[in-house]
Design an enzyme around this catalytic site. Structure first.
Site, short mmCIF file in Angstrom:
data_model
loop_
_atom_site.label_atom_id
_atom_site.label_comp_id
_atom_site.label_asym_id
_atom_site.label_seq_id
_atom_site.Cartn_x
_atom_site.Cartn_y
_atom_site.Cartn_z
CE LYS A 58 -7.39 -0.20 0.66
NZ LYS A 58 -7.53 0.96 1.52
CG HIS A 91 -3.91 -1.17 -2.15
ND1 HIS A 91 -4.37 0.14 -2.18
CD2 HIS A 91 -3.64 -1.44 -0.85
CE1 HIS A 91 -4.35 0.63 -0.95
NE2 HIS A 91 -3.91 -0.31 -0.13
CB SER A 104 -0.95 0.00 1.19
OG SER A 104 -0.24 -0.17 2.39
C1 PLP Z 1 -3.32 -3.53 2.31
C2 PLP Z 1 -4.53 -3.12 3.08
N1 PLP Z 1 -5.23 -4.07 3.72
C3 PLP Z 1 -6.33 -3.76 4.43
C4 PLP Z 1 -6.78 -2.47 4.52
C5 PLP Z 1 -7.98 -2.19 5.37
O1 PLP Z 1 -9.15 -2.17 4.61
P1 PLP Z 1 -10.42 -1.39 5.16
O2 PLP Z 1 -10.23 0.04 4.88
O3 PLP Z 1 -11.58 -2.01 4.44
O4 PLP Z 1 -10.48 -1.68 6.63
C6 PLP Z 1 -6.08 -1.44 3.86
C7 PLP Z 1 -6.48 -0.02 3.89
O5 PLP Z 1 -7.41 0.48 4.31
C8 PLP Z 1 -4.93 -1.78 3.11
O6 PLP Z 1 -4.23 -0.84 2.49
#
Ligand code: PLP
Length: 344
Positions: A197, A167, A139
């Site tokens: 996303k 992502h 990320s």
């Molecule tokens: C790699 C990754 N996993 C999980 C999440 C968490 O997802 P959520 O926003 O649905 O809690 C994020 C960012 O928010 C992320 O960048």
């Protein structure tokens, strides 16, 4: 806006808005309870079937967020007698899931398969189960996990694999199934991700074998002891998945925008950590210079914040691209980067 996770521009799409309104009209604003008590809606089944189809898995389960999906899944499948080997740059929720599980969690160096192999050789035999956990698209760096090599090592050392496609979903693969799908990986693995996303909604999911999903329904505390996903979020996500499966033009446009930025950066001699995804981390100097650059961009009408230690080891301007960015907007960003010499 060069900092949003709205990769395909679906968060403002009329079809998602209409689906959220229709679901609200039909079911109300809240799902009113845990999925195991009063909170289960036919819409949840519909969404879970659509996710399993997108991912090519037997089944799927939706959580209230991607964060909770990772926490709940990791804590359910490994425990004190087990080992987790995770990429050192994994997202916070994979790391916190490891802590919550009570398993021995050891990081391997970022993308370094030699280090992962060494750690497997050193530690695997001491533990009952082993889980290798990785983001598919990192990320903060935008680079990609070597998923085929990870799968091979997992087979060799009898490990489970959990891949966070937060992502990757909607962005990679012919139908937007994610990096795992794009690489044609068929083996049994645990795919986690978010609806928030590229899918433009809110919530998280796990996709995998029917046995895994059944197990999580009985063991994942972050699914059992929390209220089911709201009708609006669920309806919007169903609409998004329908679009994503056939949104070839949007995906092509997104990748074209990535290519345009990549070329512009090369001309400007600005180095990026990777150019493999819509997340592009620009190396512009030390923390102070990176902060000045973020301000310079902001003053030029561009939101692309500086990301600094301790979130990441080195400061960078992190830009993210969307399918809906126009050529003019991309030029505006490149122009502002070109004028960086005027930084005070
Ligand atoms: C790699 C990754 N996993 C999980 C999440 C968490 O997802 P959520 O926003 O649905 O809690 C994020 C960012 O928010 C992320 O960048």
């Amino acid at each position: 806006m060069f900092a949003s996770n709205n990769y395909l521009g679906l968060a403002g799409d009329r079809r998602l808005i209409d689906a959220a309104i229709a679901a609200t009209e039909m079911y109300g604003t809240g799902s009113t309870g845990s999925r195991l008590v009063t909170g289960h809606l036919a819409l949840h089944d519909e969404l879970e079937t659509a996710i399993a189809d997108l991912k090519g898995t037997e089944a799927a389960l939706v959580f209230s967020s991607g964060y909770l999906a990772n926490l709940g899944t990791i804590a359910a499948i490994v425990g004190q007698r087990d080992l987790i080997l995770g990429d050192e740059y994994n997202h916070s929720c994979l790391k916190k899931g490891g802590l919550l599980s009570g398993a021995m969690a050891i990081n391997y160096q970022h993308l370094d398969m030699a280090d992962l192999t060494a750690k497997l050789q050193q530690h695997r035999v001491k533990y009952r189960r082993c889980l290798i956990a990785t983001d598919s698209v990192f990320s903060m760096d935008g680079d990609l996990a070597p998923l085929r090599e990870i799968m091979d090592l997992a087979n060799q050392y009898d490990c489970m694999v959990l891949v966070d496609e937060a992502h990757g979903t909607g962005v990679f693969g012919d139908r937007g199934g994610g990096l795992t799908n794009a690489l044609g990986i068929q083996q049994d693995l645990i795919q986690v991700g978010t609806l928030s996303k590229a899918l433009g909604s809110l919530g998280g999911y796990v996709a995998g074998s029917a046995k895994l999903i059944d197990f999580l329904r009985n063991r994942a505390a972050t699914w059992i002891y929390t209220t089911g996903l709201s009708p609006a979020d669920t309806g919007a996500a169903i609409a998004a998945i329908k679009i994503v499966k056939s949104a070839l033009n949007r995906r092509q446009q997104l990748w074209q925008n990535v290519a345009e930025i990549a070329q512009g950066l090369q001309e400007l001699r600005i180095e990026a950590i990777a150019l493999d995804s819509p997340i592009i981390a620009l190396k512009v100097g030390d923390i102070a210079t990176t902060m000045q650059m973020a301000k310079h961009l902001y003053d030029n009408g561009i939101f692309a914040p500086a990301i600094r230690p301790p979130t990441v080891p080195t400061a960078r301007i992190r830009i993210t691209l969307m399918a809906t960015h126009t050529a003019g907007q991309i030029q505006k960003l490149l122009q502002a980067l070109a004028n960086r010499d005027r930084l005070v």
